[in-house]
Design a protein around this motif. Structure first.
Motif, PDB file in Angstrom:
ATOM      1  N   HIS A  80      -7.421  21.308  32.568  1.00 22.80           N
ATOM      2  CA  HIS A  80      -8.777  20.960  32.983  1.00 22.80           C
ATOM      3  C   HIS A  80      -9.827  21.742  32.211  1.00 22.80           C
ATOM      4  O   HIS A  80     -10.948  21.269  32.031  1.00 22.80           O
ATOM      5  CB  HIS A  80      -8.970  21.220  34.479  1.00 22.80           C
ATOM      6  CG  HIS A  80      -8.110  20.384  35.362  1.00 22.80           C
ATOM      7  ND1 HIS A  80      -6.823  20.751  35.696  1.00 22.80           N
ATOM      8  CD2 HIS A  80      -8.342  19.193  35.972  1.00 22.80           C
ATOM      9  CE1 HIS A  80      -6.299  19.827  36.489  1.00 22.80           C
ATOM     10  NE2 HIS A  80      -7.195  18.868  36.671  1.00 22.80           N
ATOM     11  N   GLN A 112      -9.488  11.982  35.302  1.00 21.14           N
ATOM     12  CA  GLN A 112      -9.927  13.284  34.831  1.00 21.14           C
ATOM     13  C   GLN A 112      -9.483  13.507  33.388  1.00 21.14           C
ATOM     14  O   GLN A 112      -8.333  13.268  33.038  1.00 21.14           O
ATOM     15  CB  GLN A 112      -9.369  14.386  35.724  1.00 21.14           C
ATOM     16  CG  GLN A 112      -9.912  14.369  37.147  1.00 21.14           C
ATOM     17  CD  GLN A 112      -9.304  15.472  37.992  1.00 21.14           C
ATOM     18  OE1 GLN A 112      -8.180  15.907  37.749  1.00 21.14           O
ATOM     19  NE2 GLN A 112     -10.042  15.932  38.990  1.00 21.14           N
ATOM     20  N   GLN A 116      -8.339  15.695  30.337  1.00 18.55           N
ATOM     21  CA  GLN A 116      -7.615  16.941  30.146  1.00 18.55           C
ATOM     22  C   GLN A 116      -7.172  17.070  28.691  1.00 18.55           C
ATOM     23  O   GLN A 116      -7.091  16.078  27.967  1.00 18.55           O
ATOM     24  CB  GLN A 116      -6.387  17.009  31.057  1.00 18.55           C
ATOM     25  CG  GLN A 116      -6.725  17.078  32.534  1.00 18.55           C
ATOM     26  CD  GLN A 116      -5.511  17.417  33.388  1.00 18.55           C
ATOM     27  OE1 GLN A 116      -4.615  18.124  32.947  1.00 18.55           O
ATOM     28  NE2 GLN A 116      -5.491  16.914  34.606  1.00 18.55           N
ATOM     29  N   ASP A 124      -4.833  25.836  31.016  1.00 18.70           N
ATOM     30  CA  ASP A 124      -5.134  24.911  32.105  1.00 18.70           C
ATOM     31  C   ASP A 124      -5.732  23.665  31.478  1.00 18.70           C
ATOM     32  O   ASP A 124      -6.783  23.733  30.816  1.00 18.70           O
ATOM     33  CB  ASP A 124      -6.111  25.551  33.089  1.00 18.70           C
ATOM     34  CG  ASP A 124      -6.349  24.697  34.333  1.00 18.70           C
ATOM     35  OD1 ASP A 124      -6.518  23.472  34.190  1.00 18.70           O
ATOM     36  OD2 ASP A 124      -6.358  25.250  35.442  1.00 18.70           O
ATOM     37  N   SER A 141     -13.343  22.051  39.185  1.00 13.92           N
ATOM     38  CA  SER A 141     -14.239  21.195  38.419  1.00 13.92           C
ATOM     39  C   SER A 141     -15.522  21.903  38.014  1.00 13.92           C
ATOM     40  O   SER A 141     -16.177  21.503  37.055  1.00 13.92           O
ATOM     41  CB  SER A 141     -14.579  19.937  39.232  1.00 13.92           C
ATOM     42  OG  SER A 141     -15.192  20.294  40.460  1.00 13.92           O
TER      43      SER A 141
END
Length: 380
Positions: A305, A339, A341, A303, A264
């Motif tokens: 994130h 989250q 994404q 990725d 994060s």
């Protein structure tokens, strides 16, 4: 995390307070390696024994390496290459014990969180039908040199292990007892085995700083810190050593602080540090000057994130142009735990290609390869 090719494994290490320390004050005159085989090591009833025992210390680090030869491994044993039947390793002097290794095994993240000052390498050697050999090598940064001015005894415990071999079946590897060997960090002239830090090297928007190089008989580690403007990606350094007309590639890299951060907060870090592991004999390195460094750094956006819509769209355009008939959609979505994404969907692909091929093309397009090379020339 780094690649886990070959027979490398990072294992749990418990270090006594007298072995390694952080922020050490100036140390006494450095000790030099005692590299001959130690006399009179013990032998287990099965014939397993310690060989190639090597010890070293200087003002920056302590090194230790040994080989367990003749460990009885049944013919039916089909073990994971990351398994090693070591229960305990300690240095002993009188009533004092310095633990160097314990089971159970921790994850690489946990290992670095607890022991960022220790590098460890363990590999199988000469695996045969009913016996095998394996080697352990480690470097401990900032040792308490005063502790090692007198002889010690190395104790290596080969305990009982139960290995699942199938549904409801277990293979028992019986304990082999405790192997012991005298060990001395004797003073003597020796070629240099520890380097760093070295001046930064720049290129392709990347700055590389060599923090240290640690040479042991069977493995060399080097710690390097990288600075780059693209923080929305994983940085994957590919290291190597060049000496005597040979190139020896690294088999693994792993993050050091401040690189070992929660995902994060990774995008907030523009300087990340790594340990690179190269299995190479030190005789090759110490015979002449050599070069050590990074042949390539992959800036990997694959990725969800970290991926941005801009980077995803750039990769999408590249793949659709390279593979006519392909349609890809980049999109933002909310994953578990709320989250945010970004990832891509493959909507269509040409008949001569499989969806998996298009997917792999996208992964390649999301990886920026910096390949100028960042090297340092060192001399024994």
């Amino acid at each position: 995390m780094g690649d886990r090719r070959g027979l490398l494994v990072w294992l749990f290490l418990l270090l006594g307070l007298g072995a390694c320390r952080s922020g050490a004050s100036p140390l006494p005159t450095p000790l030099s390696p005692h590299e001959t085989q130690q006399p009179s090591p013990s032998v287990a009833p099965s014939g397993a024994h310690i060989t190639d025992l090597w010890a070293y210390t200087d003002t920056q680090r302590l090194g230790l390496e040994f080989r367990i030869a003749g460990y009885p491994l049944p013919a039916e044993a089909d073990l994971d290459p990351h398994f090693f039947p070591i229960t305990r390793v300690e240095l002993v002097r009188g009533d004092r014990r310095i633990p160097l290794y314990r089971n159970p095994i921790l994850t690489l993240d946990a290992y670095h969180a607890l022991f960022p000052q220790v590098h460890l390498y363990l590999a199988w050697e000469n695996r045969r039908t009913r016996q095998t050999d394996f080697r352990l090598s480690f470097a401990c940064l900032e040792p308490d040199v005063d502790v090692f001015t007198t002889p010690w005894r190395l104790e290596v415990e080969l305990g009982t292990f139960r290995i699942p071999t199938g549904p409801g079946t277990v293979l028992v590897l019986p304990a082999q007892g405790v192997l012991t060997a005298p060990i001395s960090f004797a003073t003597a002239a020796t070629p240099r085995r520890t380097w760093g830090p070295e001046a930064p090297v720049q290129g392709q928007g990347l700055t590389a700083e060599l923090q240290r190089v640690l040479v042991n008989p069977s493995v060399t580690w080097f710690d390097v810190c990288l600075a780059h403007s693209d923080r929305q990606a994983h940085w994957k350094p590919q290291g190597e050593i060049r000496a005597g007309g040979r190139r020896v590639p690294a088999i693994a890299w792993s993050p050091l602080e401040p690189g070992a951060l929660p995902l994060s907060t990774l995008s907030e870090v523009s300087r990340r540090c790594f340990t690179i592991t190269v299995p190479v004999k030190d005789t090759m390195l110490l015979a002449q000057p050599f070069e050590i460094g990074l042949r390539e750094v992959v800036v990997d956006h694959a990725d969800g994130h970290l991926l941005t819509l801009e980077a995803c769209e750039t990769a999408r355009q590249q793949v659709e142009q390279a593979l006519p008939g392909t349609r890809i959609r980049c999109q933002e979505f909310t994953a578990m735990q709320g989250q945010r994404q970004i990832w891509f969907d493959i909507l269509a692909w040409p008949p001569e290609s499989a969806r998996e091929q298009v997917y792999n093309h996208m992964l390649d397009a999301l990886a920026l390869r910096l390949d100028q090379g960042w090297y340092w020339r060192l001399a024994p």
